[in-house]
Structure formats: structure tokens, C-alpha cells
Design an enzyme around this catalytic site. Structure first.
Site, PDB file in Angstrom:
ATOM      1  N   GLU A  59      -6.443  -7.882  -1.421  1.00  0.00           N
ATOM      2  CA  GLU A  59      -6.647  -8.033  -0.118  1.00  0.00           C
ATOM      3  C   GLU A  59      -8.147  -7.226   0.549  1.00  0.00           C
ATOM      4  OE1 GLU A  59      -3.592  -5.969   3.251  1.00  0.00           O
ATOM      5  OE2 GLU A  59      -2.210  -6.171   1.507  1.00  0.00           O
ATOM      6  N   GLU A 105       1.315  -1.584   0.290  1.00  0.00           N
ATOM      7  CA  GLU A 105       0.111   0.095   0.120  1.00  0.00           C
ATOM      8  C   GLU A 105       0.937   1.448  -0.461  1.00  0.00           C
ATOM      9  OE1 GLU A 105      -2.497  -0.238   3.404  1.00  0.00           O
ATOM     10  OE2 GLU A 105      -4.491  -1.443   1.847  1.00  0.00           O
TER      11      GLU A 105
HETATM   12  C1  GLA Z   1      -4.385  -3.330   4.439  1.00  0.00           C
HETATM   13  C2  GLA Z   1      -2.520  -3.369   4.564  1.00  0.00           C
HETATM   14  C3  GLA Z   1      -2.249  -4.977   5.778  1.00  0.00           C
HETATM   15  C4  GLA Z   1      -3.755  -4.694   7.127  1.00  0.00           C
HETATM   16  C5  GLA Z   1      -5.583  -4.069   6.348  1.00  0.00           C
HETATM   17  C6  GLA Z   1      -6.275  -4.219   7.171  1.00  0.00           C
HETATM   18  O1  GLA Z   1      -4.359  -4.206   3.483  1.00  0.00           O
HETATM   19  O2  GLA Z   1      -2.363  -3.607   3.262  1.00  0.00           O
HETATM   20  O3  GLA Z   1      -1.418  -5.265   5.812  1.00  0.00           O
HETATM   21  O4  GLA Z   1      -3.415  -3.382   7.597  1.00  0.00           O
HETATM   22  O5  GLA Z   1      -5.128  -3.584   4.939  1.00  0.00           O
HETATM   23  O6  GLA Z   1      -7.602  -3.749   7.234  1.00  0.00           O
END
Ligand code: GLA
Length: 699
Positions: free
Chosen positions: A325, A172
């Protein structure tokens, strides 16, 4: 042919992919299914249990190592990969593929301690510290060198490993840094953009408020200022920050590709993330991958998640993308984290597939016992496999196997919505006619009537070739280049229905207001022009809909009220369909339509924010005029039901709490239930059917 394909290559990219993209996972694996797996949180005997349970749930891909840097490199220069050797062996033995991450999202504590310049600095000049994650400055050369060093060793060790199917850079990417090293890079970026300081002064309009710069050395990032910051400086800092993150991604990606020229490389995007221009990123991703967390407490979230899925598909030029995700149940980062039923979770997964995803993965496989995310849901909850959530996870694995026919197929769309980050950024800088006009709110509002009737839509950046579309929707493109305006006009004159919303075409690429009656570059095609932007009172302003656009029967939008913003317009040839009834704009046009000659379409202009019902009528009229219909008749009467055609499959998704019966266009088989249906099919509450036309029967 590959299925999850590259989003395309930019000229000069490193890598050895064919024009069709990288070799693909899905030809071999089918729809990708799995989640983040963090084995460093568990003992080796747990890894074995995990791999076995993954196989039982038909998981075929897990993302490993996203946050493993401190474990790989416990002290500067030390390496410990032995544990990962074992993890990969254990996963491979159960046939679970690995999306191996560069661990660069969370540097070990020693890095910031030794090299404080690797830590990010916020807008107030505060240097942030380790103890959470993402504590790095994307501008820091020292951080980057350490990130490359660990990445090089990781990739060299595992490039040929049979378990490794794909590479994942960082996590991210979204950091912004206002520190000294970032300031220096910002100046270089500005020099590259403007060449001379006078060019920059001109672009930034520094004659205002005595902001003139004598040299690039005087320029700072837009740190905390006394009063409003220069809007073009702020816009350029956003552009620079997005480019910097992309550069960080590409640096690691190039290193991965230099060692492994065949497996796809990606990073996880975040939907309509405000800090990175994903149109510019997309060509550098072999697979567009997204993290998406619709809020179960928000009734608008099914439509919003669909819009995000459409964005992801559009970023890749229509090619399949993957949901990297999502949450199987509640997240833990909202103030109040509502749970999700397994049915709803499944529905969200099927929605992603319907909107073009060839992969559905979650954060995370096994729930953490410790750390900040200990209360985040997971595919394997603390309570273990004998749980409602895990049962749902196993069922979803089987469902996704049944949808293999979707892999590699496309979602055809005749409607396009224009959206871009630069315009979003520029439109929401400080000090404008109203802070209540929000770009994403408008985009969602314009998307909703399409979602309601099952009309597929692509998103496109202004400036894209629009010739393949019959309806072009421009909810709010504040910053509009000449090329973008030409493409819009060309599409309308060639026969498309064009609908443009307020506060569009206001500014040029430097975020400076274009002089003249607005929207300067579109006023000819729209046949209407304006001279004032008027914030509307809280109660809104009634609109008077003229006879040519009035409903034949009375309805609740017979006295619609405009809100937020109105524009002082004059028709220059367009038909006036609605006017403001009272106030500063009384009697003046609020909605117009310009019928274009010689086979052209119509150009509609909305000089205000109408209520949803009136907006739906305008969008509906444009669809009707171009003969675009939804994929399932009668959908407008089923407010919680979504329908999408992907390839040969018709997905019908019921987000409501009661079952619904929908028509079946032709005798078909529901791939999920394995049941034949004809004429009608019942879609359960929070359930779905995926219809494949039955080749053995004629309609
Ligand atoms: C994002 C991050 C993960 C985790 C999730 C929680 O997807 O990439 O590492 O923190 O959020 O919802």
C-alpha cells in the site's frame, strides 16, 4: 523458478511450499500492480466499471475484503458471501487477480457489544469502543475464535477460485492491549521465558525500588505508573506484544494454509513500525509486503523510503518483496496533507522496484465517498478517470510492464547496517543519558551518505552472519548479545571495515548495563573504551580533527560540532582521529580507528554524534578502504539523484525539480522510454531511467 518468493520458512511451519518458496504470481503476472479494492462501498454496476478501468490501467492484482467482516457476517453466525462471488467473477472476467484478505481487522459492532472482552484496553485501563477500526484485543480468545470462524468459511469458499492469487491476513497488525486477558497471556509468556519467578526477578532487576515479585500472578503489563516503569518489564511487554500479534497472524495463516496449500499468504508490514519485531516475523511471511507513505513535504523522504525498501528486501533475505500500500497522491491522516504529482508518485513506485519490489499497489483503487478516508487519494479519484491522477495510474501500469526484466532479480550489496527492534526498544526506554539520541534518526543519518553516492546496503539483525560484507556499520546497537558482538568482531578481523557509533553494546539481553569499560564486548576490536556518557549542550561541542583525518582542502566541516551525546573515551591502541575541543570532554577522543593485524580491516569508533559532513567522511573512508564504490560515478555531486543496480538493470531516479544529465556506463536502452543511450542520458525532473546494457554493442 518462482520470482516473488517466500521469505523462508521457520521450522515447524504449516504449509507445503518447496524450498524455493510458494508458487509465484509474478512468473505469470509480471510486476504486481493494483491496490486495495473495497467493493462493499459501491453498487454492482460500479464493480463492472472498476474492473474495466483496472484492465485498461494494466492492474493485475487487487486486495479485496480487508474491511468486509460486517458485510459477510451482518449478525452473529449469519453469512453473506453472494456479493463477493459476483465481485470475483467480475474481476476474473477482466483478468484482474485478487489478494483476498481475512476481514479480521475490523470486527462488526455486534462482536464488541456482545463480548466486551474482545475490545482493546489502553495503558490507562480505558476499554476502546467500535466506531473506527482495529477495535479488537489480539489477546482475546473470543475475538480470535470469531476471526477464525469467518476466515474458515471465507477460505473454504474461495480457495479454488481462479481469481484468487494470494491471501492477506488482517491489516497492519499493530494492536497492543493492557487488559486482563492480555495480562494473563503476558504472565504465561513470561513463564515461558523465565521458568521461575526468581529468574524473572534477576532479569528485571527487581531489587531496585522494591519491585520483587513473589509469584507470576503479581505481574501486570506496564500500565500507567506513578513514575518510571521497570525498563526490562517494558521491554518484555514489547517483546510479548510483538509475539502476540505474530501468533495472531500465524493462527489465521495456518488456517488458510490448511485449506489452500499453494497460494502465498502475507500481511502488510509498516516499515520501521515500532510495535512489532519484523525480524522475527519475516520467516512466517511467504512474501514480505509493506505499506509505505513517504511525506511529500519532507525533503529527506526519498532517502528514508529507500532505506525502508532496503529493510523490506533484507527481511526476506534479499528476495523480492512487494509494496502493498502507498498513496498515489495525498493521504488524509496527517495534519496537513500535501499532494504528490503523478511524476512523483511514479518515481516512488520505480524506487520500490529498484530496491527489490516485484509489486506496487496502492491504498486504494476507488476513492471513498464516505467514511474517515473520504479525502485520501486513490487510483480512481472522485472526479473519475478523466483526471491527472488516473492518467498517471494508466501510465504507471505500462511502465511496470516494461520493467518485467527486473522481476525476481536481486540488489547486490557489500555494505550492511545493523538494526534491530529489541535494541531500539531498549535504547529508548525512559530515563537515560539523553532522550535526544533516537535510534531511527541515527540509522537514517548513517544511511544517507550511502544513498548519496549510490552504494547499495542491506540491513541485518545483530547476530546475523556478516561474512559476506566488506563494510559493517553499527550506528547504535545499544542492546548487544555476545553472539552479535562475536559476529561483528569476526567480520572486522576477517578484513571488513567496521564503524561503530555511540551508545552501542551498552546493555545485555535483559537491558541491564554490562559492567566494565564500554562497549564491553567490542572494546578489544575497537581498541578504545569508555567510562561516562555525557549529554552535550544545545550548542554542541567543537571537534578538533587531527592531521591524519583532516581534509587537504578547507571545507565547511573544518570545525565540526558534535551534538546530543559525547562519550568519555580512552584509546587502548586505536589511533585518535578527532577529539573534543572544549567542555567536559576537552582533549579526549571522539573518533578513533583501530587497524587490525593479520589481514584484518579497520575498526572505527565514533563516540559522539557528528555533523552529517563528518559522518559522511567517516563512512566514505570506510568505503574507500574496502574498495566499495557507488554504481554511478559523480553521484555525490547530484544531491537529488539516486542510483541502484538491480540484477542487470541500472535505475537512476531524479528526485529533484530540474533535469540532470548522468553518465551511461555502457551503451544501453532506457526501458521506460525505449530509447538507446550512450555516454550520457538526461533524467527528467521527478523522472527516472532504467538502463539495460545493450547486448548488441560493445562499450
Ligand atoms: C494503511 C491502511 C489502509 C489505509 C491507508 C491510508 O495503508 O492499511 O487501510 O488506512 O493506510 O493511508
Amino acid at each position: 523458478m518462482p520470482s516473488v518468493q517466500g521469505a523462508g520458512r521457520a521450522a515447524g511451519d504449516v504449509g507445503s511450499g518447496s524450498p524455493d518458496g510458494f508458487p509465484v504470481l509474478t512468473d505469470d503476472l509480471g510486476i504486481l500492480y493494483g491496490g486495495d479494492y473495497n467493493p462493499e462501498q459501491w453498487d454492482p454496476q460500479v464493480w463492472r466499471e472498476d474492473a474495466w478501468l483496472m484492465r485498461a490501467a494494466e492492474v493485475n492484482l487487487v486486495t479485496v475484503g480487508v474491511f468486509s467482516w460486517a458485510r459477510y457476517e451482518p449478525a452473529p453466525g449469519v453469512r453473506d458471501f453472494a456479493w463477493l462471488d459476483e465481485v470475483l467473477e467480475v474481476l476474473a472476467a477482466q483478468g484482474v487477480g485478487v489478494d483476498l484478505a481475512t476481514p479480521t481487522a475490523s470486527p462488526p459492532a455486534w462482536l464488541g457489544r456482545r463480548y466486551p472482552e474482545t475490545l482493546p484496553v489502553d495503558v490507562d485501563g480505558v476499554r476502546l469502543v467500535a466506531g473506527s477500526r482495529n477495535h479488537f484485543s489480539p489477546a482475546s480468545r473470543v475475538y480470535r475464535d470469531h476471526a477464525l470462524a469467518i476466515t474458515r468459511d471465507l477460505v473454504s469458499r474461495y480457495a479454488g477460485h481462479p481469481a484468487v492469487r494470494m491471501w492477506h491476513v488482517g491489516n497492519e497488525l499493530g494492536q497492543v492491549c493492557y487488559g486482563e486477558e492480555s495480562a494473563a497471556r503476558f504472565r504465561q509468556w513470561l513463564q515461558g521465558r523465565y521458568r521461575t519467578i526468581e529468574e524473572l526477578n534477576h532479569a528485571w532487576g527487581t531489587a531496585v525500588w522494591s519491585q520483587h515479585y513473589a509469584s507470576f500472578d503479581e505481574i501486570l503489563p506496564p500500565r500507567r505508573t506513578v513514575y518510571h516503569v521497570n525498563p526490562t518489564q517494558a521491554l518484555d511487554f514489547r517483546r510479548y506484544s510483538s509475539d502476540l500479534l505474530l501468533d495472531l497472524y500465524r493462527e489465521q495463516r495456518d488456517l488458510v494454509r490448511a485449506v489452500d496449500g499453494t497460494r502465498p499468504v502475507t500481511t502488510n508490514l509498516m516499515g520501521f513500525f515500532p510495535l512489532a519485531d519484523y525480524w522475527s516475523w519475516a520467516p512466517h511471511l511467504d512474501v514480505v509486503a509493506d505499506d509505505s507513505y513517504p511525506d511529500p513535504g519532507d525533503p529527506g523522504s526519498p532517502a528514508d523510503a529507500a532505506l525502508t525498501g532496503d529493510l523490506m528486501r533484507s527481511l526476506g533475505g534479499g528476495r523480492p518483496w512487494m509494496l502493498m500500500e502507498a498513496a498515489v497522491g495525498a493521504v488524509s491522516w496527517r495534519d496537513h496533507n500535501l499532494p504528490k504529482s503523478p511524476a512523483r508518485s511514479r518515481l516512488e513506485a520505480l524506487q520500490a522496484v529498484a530496491r527489490g519490489a516485484d509489486g506496487v499497489c496502492y491504498f486504494q483503487w476507488r476513492a471513498s465517498r464516505a467514511g474517515a478516508e473520504r479525502f485520501h487519494s486513490a487510483m480512481l479519484p472522485h472526479a473519475g478517470p478523466d483526471t491527472r491522477v488516473h492518467e498517471g495510474v494508466r501510465h504507471l501500469g505500462a511502465d511496470l510492464r516494461r520493467l518485467r526484466a527486473a522481476v525476481g532479480t536481486r540488489v547486490p550489496a557489500r555494505v550492511v547496517l545493523l538494526f534491530d527492534w529489541e535494541s531500539w526498544w531498549a535504547a529508548e526506554e525512559q530515563a537515560r543519558p539523553t532522550a535526544r539520541l533516537r535510534v531511527l534518526d541515527r540509522l537514517r543519518a548513517w544511511y544517507r551518505p550511502l544513498w548519496d553516492v549510490g552504494v547499495a546496503v542491506d540491513l541485518a539483525a545483530p547476530g546475523s552472519d556478516l561474512s559476506g560484507y566488506d563494510v559493517v556499520l553499527v550506528p547504535q546497537s545499544y542492546l548487544l548479545s555476545e553472539v552479535a558482538a562475536q559476529e561483528i568482531e569476526r567480520a572486522a578481523r576477517a578484513g571488513a571495515q567496521l564503524v561503530v557509533g555511540p551508545f552501542s553494546g551498552v546493555a545485555d539481553g535483559n537491558a541491564q548495563v554490562r559492567p566494565g569499560r564500554f562497549p564491553v564486548l567490542l572494546r578489544d576490536v575497537l581498541g578504545v573504551s569508555g567510562e561516562e556518557w555525557v549529554a552535550l549542550p544545545d550548542a554542541g561541542v567543537p571537534l578538533r580533527v587531527g592531521p591524519s583525518f583532516a581534509r587537504s582542502t578547507s571545507g565547511d566541516d573544518d570545525a565540526p560540532r558534535a551534538t546530543i551525546l559525547g562519550e568519555l573515551l580512552r584509546s587502548d591502541g586505536a589511533e585518535v582521529l578527532a577529539t573534543f575541543a572544549t567542555g567536559h570532554l576537552a582533549g579526549l577522543p571522539a573518533l578513533t580507528r583501530h587497524v587490525l593485524p593479520d589481514g584484518g580491516g579497520s575498526a572505527w569508533y565514533l563516540g559522539t554524534v557528528p555533523p552529517a559532513a563528518l559522518l559522511a567522511r567517516v563512512v566514505g573512508a570506510a568505503l574507500d578502504a574496502s574498495g566499495v564504490a557507488g554504481v554511478l560515478p559523480g553521484l555525490a555531486d547530484l544531491p537529488d539523484v539516486e542510483a541502484v543496480r538491480r540484477g542487470e538493470l541500472l535505475f537512476v531516479l531524479n528526485h529533484g525539480a530540474a533535469p540532470v544529465t548522468v553518465p551511461v556506463p555502457a551503451p544501453a536502452t532506457d526501458l521506460l522510454a525505449g530509447a538507446r543511450c550512450r555516454d550520457v542520458v538526461e533524467v527528467p525532473a521527478e523522472g527516472a531511467v532504467v538502463l539495460a546494457a545493450d547486448p548488441t554493442e560493445s562499450p
